[in-house]
Design an enzyme around this catalytic site. Structure first.
Site, PDB file in Angstrom:
ATOM      1  N   GLU A   1       4.440  -4.668   7.831  1.00 49.06           N
ATOM      2  CA  GLU A   1       3.675  -3.593   8.474  1.00 49.06           C
ATOM      3  C   GLU A   1       4.163  -3.276   9.885  1.00 49.06           C
ATOM      4  O   GLU A   1       4.190  -2.123  10.299  1.00 49.06           O
ATOM      5  CB  GLU A   1       2.186  -3.953   8.522  1.00 49.06           C
ATOM      6  CG  GLU A   1       1.448  -3.775   7.193  1.00 49.06           C
ATOM      7  CD  GLU A   1       1.538  -4.994   6.279  1.00 49.06           C
ATOM      8  OE1 GLU A   1       2.404  -5.860   6.524  1.00 49.06           O
ATOM      9  OE2 GLU A   1       0.766  -5.067   5.312  1.00 49.06           O
TER      10      GLU A   1
ATOM     11  N   GLY B   1       0.501  -4.803   1.538  1.00 52.20           N
ATOM     12  CA  GLY B   1      -0.736  -4.869   0.764  1.00 52.20           C
ATOM     13  C   GLY B   1      -0.584  -5.661  -0.526  1.00 52.20           C
ATOM     14  O   GLY B   1      -1.571  -6.213  -1.035  1.00 52.20           O
TER      15      GLY B   1
ATOM     16  N   ALA C   1       0.843  -1.196   0.000  1.00 48.21           N
ATOM     17  CA  ALA C   1       0.000   0.000   0.000  1.00 48.21           C
ATOM     18  C   ALA C   1       0.878   1.245   0.000  1.00 48.21           C
ATOM     19  O   ALA C   1       2.011   1.214   0.482  1.00 48.21           O
ATOM     20  CB  ALA C   1      -0.874  -0.011   1.246  1.00 48.21           C
TER      21      ALA C   1
ATOM     22  N   GLU D   1      -0.966  -9.138   0.423  1.00 52.82           N
ATOM     23  CA  GLU D   1      -2.383  -9.306   0.787  1.00 52.82           C
ATOM     24  C   GLU D   1      -3.248  -9.401  -0.468  1.00 52.82           C
ATOM     25  O   GLU D   1      -4.207 -10.178  -0.525  1.00 52.82           O
ATOM     26  CB  GLU D   1      -2.819  -8.136   1.676  1.00 52.82           C
ATOM     27  CG  GLU D   1      -2.136  -8.178   3.043  1.00 52.82           C
ATOM     28  CD  GLU D   1      -2.478  -6.973   3.902  1.00 52.82           C
ATOM     29  OE1 GLU D   1      -2.086  -5.850   3.524  1.00 52.82           O
ATOM     30  OE2 GLU D   1      -3.142  -7.152   4.936  1.00 52.82           O
TER      31      GLU D   1
END
Ligand code: 3HC
Ligand code: NAI
Length: 702
Positions: free
Chosen positions: A127, A104, A65, A107
């Site tokens: 993260e 992300g 992300a 993910e």
């Protein structure tokens, strides 16, 4: 006009090929999410498509992300919305991972029905290093794919695993050795031929869930990196929720992710992430740097630093010549280098063959003239101005004029050293920190004559040896040692004179989050190192008494720290355990009495407050004097080179989080109580009266 989307969809037979192309790291920002959502919608509308394949352009799949978006509410579609479209698609969706798939990005891949990766791919959920929890289903899908215990370990470590390892634990379906796209296309065709459909990760269950023993084991394993941190508790809660129905688990994760984003440690860790990247940029530099090629490096001085620097360059695949005029020093250096590599092999970091290859890159020589064909020469002889000038002048006589010369001095004027040569523009400081092959920080010291081109080369050198560069102007102690000597360490000595013991000071600062307290650090490095630095300092500037009277007395007495078995502490039988030394306490008491200082009980809170405020105040002076360009550079120096807890963001970020008015008010308080050196820096007074912050000061400068 709207920029072209960073996501494209190509029809290749029955395969819908979705490509993410968002340089430099394919971060999944809003545009990428919009592109992915549109591409998935188009594939859903096209009955000719039987499989969707998601790939990325460039060397890496994606860094996850976009961290820049974390400060504001996330615009739709969220990554979760995109993932839902993928996971519920009527045809199978495959992710093909080249290089990195972090956060992300992993993910996203876990929401796909199948995953391929090349052997050396790196898949991870980092993260936690940013103080947040995986917030796009990572805490729910990873346990479904690899089990709750393994998922916890991976998320708490934050470190990526290889494509091969990912395959061995069921995180990816196939490892690809050759061309990833070719292999992924044939994998898709096989799915079609075999009539295999979607395989949603969310339909799997997590059995067993996370038990207390697994939690205790993982926390123990990662205790060092998680010291003083709180994010891990949220990770555990989120993974525990993975036994719930998927939608409920996702909702728990979303709430915990929001909570983590707002936590102080997350703000601090994200600050350090961007501060490290900002430190690598030079104000006023042309955007395109002239590439600086290094084939061979010569290092003059085969001592502690020279040997460590040699390893750093050999690790980067460069040939190294280590030159020392003392044959025994060369022999010791070679022994040191061999044992450092043996320990890397023993720890499983590299294999024996790699270690041998690297050792063979380092050659030892005894005459400076052997540096003649080096692209870069780094001087690391004794800290003595005349000696260093002599070494540089003799180098200058035969080294072609365009070659660069760096000095590893920690206290001497780089400008003066540069002027001992006929190429002052091509001389700069490369201040490595001990152990030089390990410590991340590299202060690049800009002498008054150092050219922009040489500085840009210095940045490339830092990148080559995988260091975090911070530019410092040429002033005593540069950024880090100046703040350490005039701020942090000086205050710790003052506290000893007023009544604290070395053990109390060290314990209080360790509790604050430093890896080691200041007195232990002095003993480890050698009390004589600081004394020698102060001898150099007094040649340039003076400091009012008391200034390191204890450490200097210990040096005088030959109590040089761990290496002599006595310093601020006692060390028995060459051991590392720091034992209290009543004689040192008596020595400190005598020094207090000589200065008429009345000793008293001092609280741990006062110790921490004074040491940290002193650090902040000198940090502000370093900014005022233009020695550091940004407050965030100071934070990088202290978190990557001096053990300041990263989750507190560095001294200047910490000052902002305390509030500058509060900082100013407490410094004034100590000024009243202790006098002279507790004068608040003008910059702190200015920021306090403007209700501003160091962060704001940095921003205005940009
Ligand atoms: N978001 C936004 N920008 C990012 C980014 C990210 N995830 N990752 C890297 N960048 C930017 C950097 O800020 C830098 O920008 P700049 O050139 O303007 O300074 C540029 O990309 C290049 O980065 P580096 O200088 O770090 O390049 P390297 O090649 O040295 O390293 C990397 C590449 C290993 C990918 C490293 O950048 C990295 O570790 N990035 C962070 C990875 C990460 O933590 N991902 C997880 C994000 S959180 C997440 O995904 C939340 C999810 O759970 C919802
Ligand atoms: P050291 O004492 O371990 O090694 C210095 C080496 O230089 C010795 O082996 C010596 O034989 C050699 N030498 C002296 N004169 C020479 C000459 N004319 N030609 C070739 N070799 C010569 O010193 P150390 O600790 O490695 O420090 C080197 C430099 O790095 C100093 O400038 C020091 O201030 C700096 N530095 C040291 C740090 C530390 O933690 N030790 C940290 C950062 C910088």
């Amino acid at each position: 006009m709207r920029n072209p989307s960073p996501v494209s969809l190509d029809k290749q037979g029955a395969v819908g090929l979705i490509r993410i192309d968002n340089p430099p790291v394919n971060a999944i920002n809003h545009d990428v999410r919009v592109g992915l959502a549109e591409a998935m919608a188009q594939t859903a509308r096209n009955p000719e498509l039987k499989v969707v394949l998601i790939v990325s352009t460039g060397e890496l799949f994606s860094a996850g992300a976009d961290i820049n978006e974390f400060d504001r509410p996330l615009a739709e579609p969220s990554l979760q919305t995109v993932q839902a479209a993928i996971e519920t698609a009527r045809i199978p969706v495959v992710a093909a991972i080249r290089g990195l798939a972090l956060g992300g990005a992993l993910e996203l891949a876990m929401a796909c029905h199948y995953r391929l990766a090349n052997k050396n791919a790196k898949l991870g959920l980092p993260e936690i290093t940013l103080g947040i929890i995986p917030g796009a289903g990572g805490t729910q899908r990873l346990p479904r794919l690899v089990g709750a215990g393994r998922a916890l370990d991976m998320i708490l470590s934050g470190a990526p695993i290889s494509g091969s390892e990912a395959a061995s634990i069921g995180l990816v379906d196939e490892v690809v050795e050759g061309d990833l796209l070719d292999a992924a296309m044939s994998f898709c065709r096989r799915l079609i031929d075999d009539g295999l459909g979607p395989r949603p990760t969310c339909n799997r269950t997590v059995r067993p869930g996370l038990d207390d023993a697994a939690v205790a084991e993982a926390l123990h394993k990662h205790a060092r990196s998680l010291k003083g941190r709180s994010t891990q508790a949220l990770v555990i809660d989120a993974i525990r929720a993975a036994t719930l129905p998927f939608a409920e688990g996702l909702a728990v994760e979303a709430a915990l992710a929001q909570k983590s984003l707002a936590m102080r440690e997350s703000l601090a860790l994200r600050h350090v992430f961007f501060a490290e990247r900002a430190a690598g940029k030079l104000d006023g530099a042309p955007t395109e740097a002239k590439p600086f090629e290094i084939r061979r490096v010569a290092i003059i001085g085969a001592g502690t630093m020279g040997s460590g620097i040699a390893i750093a360059f050999a690790d980067a695949g460069r040939d190294v010549i280590v030159i020392d005029n003392a044959q025994p020093a060369l022999a010791r250096s070679q022994e040191f280098i061999r044992s450092a590599y043996a320990s890397s092999v023993q720890r499983g970091r590299i294999d024996q063959k790699t270690a041998e290859e690297r050792i063979s890159r380092i050659a030892g020589r005894t005459t400076v003239a052997d540096a003649a064909d080096a692209d870069l020469v780094i001087e690391a002889v004794f800290e003595d101005m005349d000696l260093k000038k002599q070494v540089l002048a003799s180098l200058d006589a035969f080294l072609p004029a365009e070659r660069l010369i760096a000095t590893n001095t920690s206290t001497l004027s780089v400008t003066e050293l540069g002027r001992a040569t006929a190429r002052p523009g091509r001389v700069f400081g490369l201040h490595f920190f001990s152990p030089a092959n390990v410590t991340k920080l590299l202060e690049i010291v800009r002498g008054r004559d150092t050219s922009m081109e040489a500085l840009q080369a210095a940045f490339q050198i830092a990148k080559l040896v995988k260091k975090i560069p911070v530019v410092s102007r040429d002033a005593f102690g540069f950024i880090g040692n100046r703040m350490m000597l005039d701020g942090y360490f000086r205050e710790s000595e003052q506290l000893l004179l007023e009544g604290a013991s070395p053990a109390q000071v060290d314990a209080a600062l360790k509790q604050f989050g430093f890896a080691m307290g200041p007195q232990r650090v002095s003993d480890l490095g050698g009390t004589d190192v600081g004394t020698k630095a102060r001898i150099q300092l007094y040649k340039r500037e003076s400091r009012p008494d008391p200034y390191f009277v204890i450490a200097d007395r210990l040096t005088e007495l030959g109590m040089l720290g761990q290496k002599t078995g006595r310093g601020f502490y006692r060390y028995e039988n060459g051991g590392r355990e720091a034992l209290p030394d009543p004689e040192v306490i008596r020595l400190i008491e005598a020094l207090s009495a000589e200065r008429g200082i009345a000793r008293r009980e001092i609280s741990d809170e006062e110790i921490v407050e004074r040491c940290i405020l002193a650090l902040i105040n000198v940090g502000a002076l370093v900014l005022e004097e233009g020695i550091a360009a940004r407050a965030s550079d100071i934070d990088v120096v202290w978190t990557s080179g001096y053990g300041f807890p990263r989750h507190l963001g560095g001294p200047m970020f910490y000052a902002d989080s305390l509030g500058i008015s509060h900082v100013a008010e407490r410094i004034r308080h100590y000024h009243k109580k202790l006098g002279h050196y507790w004068q608040p820096a003008t910059l702190i007074e200015r920021l306090a009266s403007a209700k501003s912050s160091f962060e704001e000061w940095d921003r205005q400068k940009v």
